[in-house]
Design a protein around this motif. Sequence first.
Motif, PDB file in Angstrom:
ATOM      1  N   VAL A   1      47.581  38.260  34.425  1.00 20.07           N
ATOM      2  CA  VAL A   1      47.601  36.949  33.768  1.00 20.07           C
ATOM      3  C   VAL A   1      47.037  37.060  32.360  1.00 20.07           C
ATOM      4  CG1 VAL A   1      46.588  34.637  33.803  1.00 20.07           C
ATOM      5  CG2 VAL A   1      47.553  35.605  35.902  1.00 20.07           C
ATOM      6  N   GLU A   2      45.969  37.826  32.204  1.00 24.53           N
ATOM      7  CA  GLU A   2      45.383  38.004  30.872  1.00 24.53           C
ATOM      8  C   GLU A   2      46.368  38.692  29.927  1.00 24.53           C
ATOM      9  OE1 GLU A   2      40.650  38.376  32.126  1.00 24.53           O
ATOM     10  OE2 GLU A   2      41.859  40.183  31.872  1.00 24.53           O
ATOM     11  N   ARG A   3      47.093  39.697  30.421  1.00 23.55           N
ATOM     12  CA  ARG A   3      48.092  40.368  29.579  1.00 23.55           C
ATOM     13  C   ARG A   3      49.215  39.410  29.203  1.00 23.55           C
ATOM     14  NH1 ARG A   3      47.849  44.316  33.591  1.00 23.55           N
ATOM     15  NH2 ARG A   3      50.071  44.097  34.131  1.00 23.55           N
ATOM     16  N   LEU A   4      49.621  38.595  30.125  1.00 21.75           N
ATOM     17  CA  LEU A   4      50.744  37.702  29.889  1.00 21.75           C
ATOM     18  C   LEU A   4      50.389  36.586  28.908  1.00 21.75           C
ATOM     19  CD1 LEU A   4      53.688  37.426  30.891  1.00 21.75           C
ATOM     20  CD2 LEU A   4      52.849  35.835  32.622  1.00 21.75           C
ATOM     21  N   THR A   5      49.174  36.056  29.041  1.00 29.11           N
ATOM     22  CA  THR A   5      48.767  34.917  28.212  1.00 29.11           C
ATOM     23  C   THR A   5      48.056  35.327  26.933  1.00 29.11           C
ATOM     24  OG1 THR A   5      46.627  34.695  29.341  1.00 29.11           O
ATOM     25  CG2 THR A   5      48.507  33.470  30.263  1.00 29.11           C
ATOM     26  N   GLY A   6      47.569  36.561  26.885  1.00 34.76           N
ATOM     27  CA  GLY A   6      46.769  36.978  25.736  1.00 34.76           C
ATOM     28  C   GLY A   6      45.391  36.380  25.725  1.00 34.76           C
ATOM     29  N   GLN A   7      44.958  35.843  26.873  1.00 33.94           N
ATOM     30  CA  GLN A   7      43.663  35.167  26.989  1.00 33.94           C
ATOM     31  C   GLN A   7      42.742  35.977  27.882  1.00 33.94           C
ATOM     32  OE1 GLN A   7      43.939  31.180  28.560  1.00 33.94           O
ATOM     33  NE2 GLN A   7      41.823  31.159  29.289  1.00 33.94           N
ATOM     34  N   GLN A   8      41.533  36.261  27.401  1.00 37.49           N
ATOM     35  CA  GLN A   8      40.519  36.919  28.212  1.00 37.49           C
ATOM     36  C   GLN A   8      39.782  35.860  29.036  1.00 37.49           C
ATOM     37  OE1 GLN A   8      40.155  40.349  28.506  1.00 37.49           O
ATOM     38  NE2 GLN A   8      42.082  40.176  27.353  1.00 37.49           N
ATOM     39  N   THR A   9      39.829  36.002  30.346  1.00 37.67           N
ATOM     40  CA  THR A   9      39.273  34.961  31.222  1.00 37.67           C
ATOM     41  C   THR A   9      37.807  35.177  31.561  1.00 37.67           C
ATOM     42  OG1 THR A   9      39.885  36.156  33.239  1.00 37.67           O
ATOM     43  CG2 THR A   9      41.535  34.659  32.281  1.00 37.67           C
ATOM     44  N   GLY A  10      37.321  36.417  31.441  1.00 42.35           N
ATOM     45  CA  GLY A  10      35.948  36.707  31.835  1.00 42.35           C
ATOM     46  C   GLY A  10      35.756  36.766  33.343  1.00 42.35           C
ATOM     47  N   ILE A  11      36.838  36.774  34.088  1.00 47.72           N
ATOM     48  CA  ILE A  11      36.755  36.788  35.547  1.00 47.72           C
ATOM     49  C   ILE A  11      36.503  38.210  36.032  1.00 47.72           C
ATOM     50  CG2 ILE A  11      38.053  36.406  37.688  1.00 47.72           C
ATOM     51  CD1 ILE A  11      39.625  34.226  36.182  1.00 47.72           C
ATOM     52  N   ASP A  12      35.502  38.352  36.931  1.00 48.47           N
ATOM     53  CA  ASP A  12      35.279  39.626  37.599  1.00 48.47           C
ATOM     54  C   ASP A  12      35.365  39.411  39.103  1.00 48.47           C
ATOM     55  OD1 ASP A  12      32.918  38.342  38.316  1.00 48.47           O
ATOM     56  OD2 ASP A  12      31.657  39.539  36.989  1.00 48.47           O
ATOM     57  N   GLU A  13      35.130  40.453  39.868  1.00 54.44           N
ATOM     58  CA  GLU A  13      35.270  40.367  41.322  1.00 54.44           C
ATOM     59  C   GLU A  13      34.370  39.301  41.914  1.00 54.44           C
ATOM     60  OE1 GLU A  13      36.845  40.574  44.675  1.00 54.44           O
ATOM     61  OE2 GLU A  13      37.513  42.227  43.412  1.00 54.44           O
ATOM     62  N   ASP A  14      33.169  39.119  41.346  1.00 48.62           N
ATOM     63  CA  ASP A  14      32.225  38.130  41.881  1.00 48.62           C
ATOM     64  C   ASP A  14      32.735  36.702  41.733  1.00 48.62           C
ATOM     65  OD1 ASP A  14      30.486  40.149  42.576  1.00 48.62           O
ATOM     66  OD2 ASP A  14      29.328  40.017  40.710  1.00 48.62           O
ATOM     67  N   ALA A  15      33.641  36.479  40.779  1.00 45.96           N
ATOM     68  CA  ALA A  15      34.152  35.126  40.551  1.00 45.96           C
ATOM     69  C   ALA A  15      35.321  34.784  41.474  1.00 45.96           C
ATOM     70  CB  ALA A  15      34.608  34.992  39.098  1.00 45.96           C
ATOM     71  N   LEU A  16      35.818  35.770  42.198  1.00 39.75           N
ATOM     72  CA  LEU A  16      36.981  35.547  43.047  1.00 39.75           C
ATOM     73  C   LEU A  16      36.569  35.122  44.451  1.00 39.75           C
ATOM     74  CD1 LEU A  16      38.990  38.716  42.000  1.00 39.75           C
ATOM     75  CD2 LEU A  16      39.384  36.383  41.220  1.00 39.75           C
ATOM     76  N   GLY A  17      37.536  34.605  45.199  1.00 41.00           N
ATOM     77  CA  GLY A  17      37.289  34.274  46.593  1.00 41.00           C
ATOM     78  C   GLY A  17      36.955  35.526  47.383  1.00 41.00           C
ATOM     79  N   ALA A  18      36.273  35.344  48.489  1.00 41.83           N
ATOM     80  CA  ALA A  18      35.821  36.482  49.292  1.00 41.83           C
ATOM     81  C   ALA A  18      36.999  37.268  49.834  1.00 41.83           C
ATOM     82  CB  ALA A  18      34.945  35.993  50.441  1.00 41.83           C
ATOM     83  N   VAL A  19      36.839  38.585  49.847  1.00 48.14           N
ATOM     84  CA  VAL A  19      37.861  39.448  50.434  1.00 48.14           C
ATOM     85  C   VAL A  19      37.526  39.657  51.911  1.00 48.14           C
ATOM     86  CG1 VAL A  19      36.624  41.572  49.832  1.00 48.14           C
ATOM     87  CG2 VAL A  19      39.089  41.635  50.207  1.00 48.14           C
TER      88      VAL A  19
END
Length: 333
Positions: A301-319
């Motif tokens: 998504v970041e590559r497609l939009t050119g936007q850095q989201t700052g999202i890391d694994e901790d920000a995602l839903g639990a695996v």
Amino acid sequence: MEMVNRPYAKAFEDYAVQHPEVLCLSADLTSSCEIDGFRDRHPDQFLSLGMAEQNMLSFAGGLGLAGFRPFLHSFGVFLYRRPYDQLMASIAYPRRQVRLMGFLPGITTPGGMTHQAIEDISVMRTIPNMTVLEAGDATEVESIVAAADSVDGPVYCRILRGAVPRLFDTPLEIGKIRVLAEGTDVLVITAGITTEEAIRARAALDRAGVSVRHLHLNTLKPFDAATILGHAEAVKHGVITLENHLVTGGIGSMVAEALAEAGLSRRLIRLGLQDTYAHGGSRPYLMRYYGMDALSLVRAVERLTGQQTGIDEDALGAVRVEAVHSVVKAEAL
């Protein structure tokens, strides 16, 4: 998230006992395909063909000619690689009502390349008369039996086994794409186990200001190109496909074909196996290693939009971390 244990086992038994013309065929993977209970309770509807898939498919073609509707149970990879000629000549060409229930699609097994069906969508969708379905949660596993048996012709299904999450409230309907989110920035198209990964990523992307439109596919053939194109036109930056399969010939290729044939100019990023076999390992590990998990989707998504989201694994839903081997028998993979 509700987890349902062995949803296929109960769904198949409930359906088959009401339809005596449905027969259960096994290729020596009975417990691994969750039909051991059915074998024990309904021996008159069960046939074991042993480790001879070519013979099983030819035999099933004959059963179809005789008016039965056989459900063939094996690991997906064994339903098309070894018996391809029998699949074409005995089942697809005469349009027999044979239901091929393929377990362990893609990297849902730690068994390595011999057990991983990573090119099955690309193979099966090119076969005339063949319908291709893929279950993405427990509800779709429970409803795929009746859906497949409604088709006047052969059907190949990618089936999830063991403990399966319930993501949807409504049953699988052949040809109906599920619209899970209606964002305006990026269109994300998933199927099978990758839908759960996209759901893990969506909330974090939303918080980062990225509006995601998310489609879940359960019918891979016939492919609803018109609906896909409508959703692709509604987003600003482009399309990302995320699949448990090689990107060549799979959902990514289907979407690329639809965009090209319609002359619709949208950037496309295809996530999945990139011209490689997968090695053995747990599902979370393999999805991360081959760029098929929630964080890989965020980076796309970041590559497609050119936007850095700052999202890391901790920000995602639990695996969810699952046991690598079957609790029934370790060799079952």
